[in-house]
Design an enzyme around this catalytic site. Structure first.
Site, PDB file in Angstrom:
ATOM      1  N   GLU A  51      -3.796   9.778 -10.583  1.00 35.82           N
ATOM      2  CA  GLU A  51      -4.245  10.226 -11.934  1.00 35.82           C
ATOM      3  C   GLU A  51      -5.003  11.565 -11.753  1.00 35.82           C
ATOM      4  O   GLU A  51      -4.809  12.480 -12.548  1.00 35.82           O
ATOM      5  CB  GLU A  51      -5.351   9.179 -12.471  1.00 35.82           C
ATOM      6  CG  GLU A  51      -4.721   7.705 -12.540  1.00 35.82           C
ATOM      7  CD  GLU A  51      -4.899   6.844 -11.452  1.00 35.82           C
ATOM      8  OE1 GLU A  51      -5.092   5.725 -11.561  1.00 35.82           O
ATOM      9  OE2 GLU A  51      -4.853   7.470 -10.360  1.00 35.82           O
ATOM     10  N   CYS A  83     -11.419   6.766 -11.024  1.00 32.04           N
ATOM     11  CA  CYS A  83     -10.516   7.302 -12.125  1.00 32.04           C
ATOM     12  C   CYS A  83     -10.701   6.936 -13.525  1.00 32.04           C
ATOM     13  O   CYS A  83     -10.420   7.734 -14.346  1.00 32.04           O
ATOM     14  CB  CYS A  83      -8.712   6.943 -11.463  1.00 32.04           C
ATOM     15  SG  CYS A  83      -8.441   7.687 -10.129  1.00 32.04           S
ATOM     16  N   THR A 135       9.563 -10.896  24.284  1.00 33.46           N
ATOM     17  CA  THR A 135      10.519  -9.896  23.944  1.00 33.46           C
ATOM     18  C   THR A 135      10.248  -8.648  25.062  1.00 33.46           C
ATOM     19  O   THR A 135      11.352  -7.946  25.423  1.00 33.46           O
ATOM     20  CB  THR A 135      10.465  -9.305  22.610  1.00 33.46           C
ATOM     21  OG1 THR A 135      10.589 -10.558  21.788  1.00 33.46           O
ATOM     22  CG2 THR A 135      11.307  -8.175  22.411  1.00 33.46           C
ATOM     23  N   SER A 143       7.759 -19.932  15.117  1.00 29.22           N
ATOM     24  CA  SER A 143       6.141 -19.936  14.745  1.00 29.22           C
ATOM     25  C   SER A 143       5.849 -19.487  13.419  1.00 29.22           C
ATOM     26  O   SER A 143       5.054 -20.121  12.647  1.00 29.22           O
ATOM     27  CB  SER A 143       5.434 -19.625  15.807  1.00 29.22           C
ATOM     28  OG  SER A 143       5.826 -20.251  17.098  1.00 29.22           O
TER      29      SER A 143
END
Length: 368
Positions: A59, A91, A203, A304
């Site tokens: 704004e 604002c 991983t 999971s």
């Protein structure tokens, strides 16, 4: 001649505000993406968007673009203007002071310190307030902010790459490369659009990924490692540059963690092990301002997350290959009956190189 309805006009300018909001990207996090368009006498006099956390809100940017004089104007903003002093001024009071005549809002702010208070403030001063214009679209672009405000966790996307029979690797863990170069490049773009990436120690042990942004414009987001048993080597490639947050168990020895700290990682111990450990991790990520979390992990962590209802979106790159008896990306997810199946809503499918990119919202994801 048929007159244009005000509803159509409002939606037209709100689409502009939404397009502007997207310019903020991940730079605005943990704040929401916000765009603003100011119209007077059927002409756009100001446009702006929130560019970066700590910088002026949309704004303010739009009022500046209009030269400061926005009296009698109609303001379009995809999120309810703030009414509280944070790192930047509020604002809603600014719009009141500037003498705007009406404010059109895409969605109410889910932040409890706002929560329709600005709408009330504006109405109480005689300003017309129109709400819910393109509300669905407004919620979608700020789904991470909404999830963090309402559920205390990020918007969680599970990204995976598999063969057409659902395997993410062979039984021996071999997985490079199942999908095409185009899919890997797209993955880098998705990383750049995320606030953080999460992976597990499995991983890291199997693939030693960097989880960086290399084949796309953008910066590497925070990288989150979940390793309750402290299996990650300090020499792993993931520690080579960028911010690392490391979650481990309460009983992990300090001397082992010192080596991880030496690589620049911030460490959190999981205080609620067992069934609630993932909730603890997600709550902590929410506290540090992560709106959008992309998960790149193996079958155990994927299953999971799904089992715990901690997944909102799937982003699946599927190669036209059959790997037979490999490792399936949900092979640890056991369902009691067919009615318990997790459905994919708002499904989108598009080609990506030789592969197919499939994405959609999971049925276990709470409504926005």
């Amino acid at each position: 001649m048929t007159s244009i309805k005000q509803k159509d006009i409002d939606e037209h300018y709100m689409r502009m505000a939404l397009a502007l909001a997207l310019n903020g990207g991940t730079s605005v996090s943990p704040n929401p993406k916000v765009g603003c368009v100011i119209v007077r006498d059927s002409k756009i006099i100001g446009k702006g968007w929130h560019r970066c956390c700590g910088k002026p809100h949309a704004e303010v940017e739009a009022v500046r673009d209009a030269g400061g004089d926005v009296s009698g104007s109609r303001v379009y903003v995809n999120l309810e203007p703030c009414c509280h002093q944070g790192r930047t001024p509020a604002c809603a009071p600014m719009l009141i002071e500037k003498g705007v005549s009406s404010v059109v809002i895409g969605m109410s702010d889910p932040n409890p310190v706002v929560d329709c208070r600005s709408e009330i403030m504006l109405r109480d001063t005689g300003i017309e307030v129109v709400t819910g214009v393109l509300e669905k679209e407004s919620k979608w672009i700020n789904r991470g902010f909404i999830r963090r405000m309402k559920q205390g966790r990020p918007w969680i996307t599970i990204k995976t790459a598999s063969s057409i029979d659902g395997n993410i690797s062979l039984k021996d863990g071999s997985s490079k490369w199942i999908t095409s170069k185009a899919s890997r490049q797209k993955t880098h773009l998705l990383r750049a659009e995320s606030d953080a990436l999460l992976t597990g120690s499995g991983t890291i042990l199997a693939d030693d990924p960097k989880l960086t942004v290399r084949d796309a414009e953008g910066t590497t987001p925070k990288r989150i490692i979940l390793d309750r048993r402290m299996r990650t080597s300090p020499e792993a490639s993931i520690f080579d540059g960028g911010e690392i947050i490391f979650f481990t168990g309460m009983d992990t020895q300090e001397e082992k963690l010192d080596a991880i700290r030496d690589r620049g990682a911030e460490i959190y111990r999981i205080e609620t092990p067992g069934a609630h450990e993932l909730q603890f991790v997600m709550a902590k990520l929410s506290q540090i301002g992560v709106n959008y979390l992309m998960v790149e992990c193996g079958a155990k962590l994927t299953s999971s997350l799904l089992r715990a209802g901690l997944a909102d979106e799937i982003s699946l790159f599927m190669a036209p290959k059959l790997l037979g008896g490999g490792i399936h990306f949900t092979e640890h997810l056991e369902l009691g009956n067919i009615e318990d199946a997790i459905r994919i809503k708002d499904l989108e499918c598009s080609p990506c190189g030789d592969d197919m990119w499939i994405r959609g919202v999971l049925s276990c994801s709470p409504d926005l």
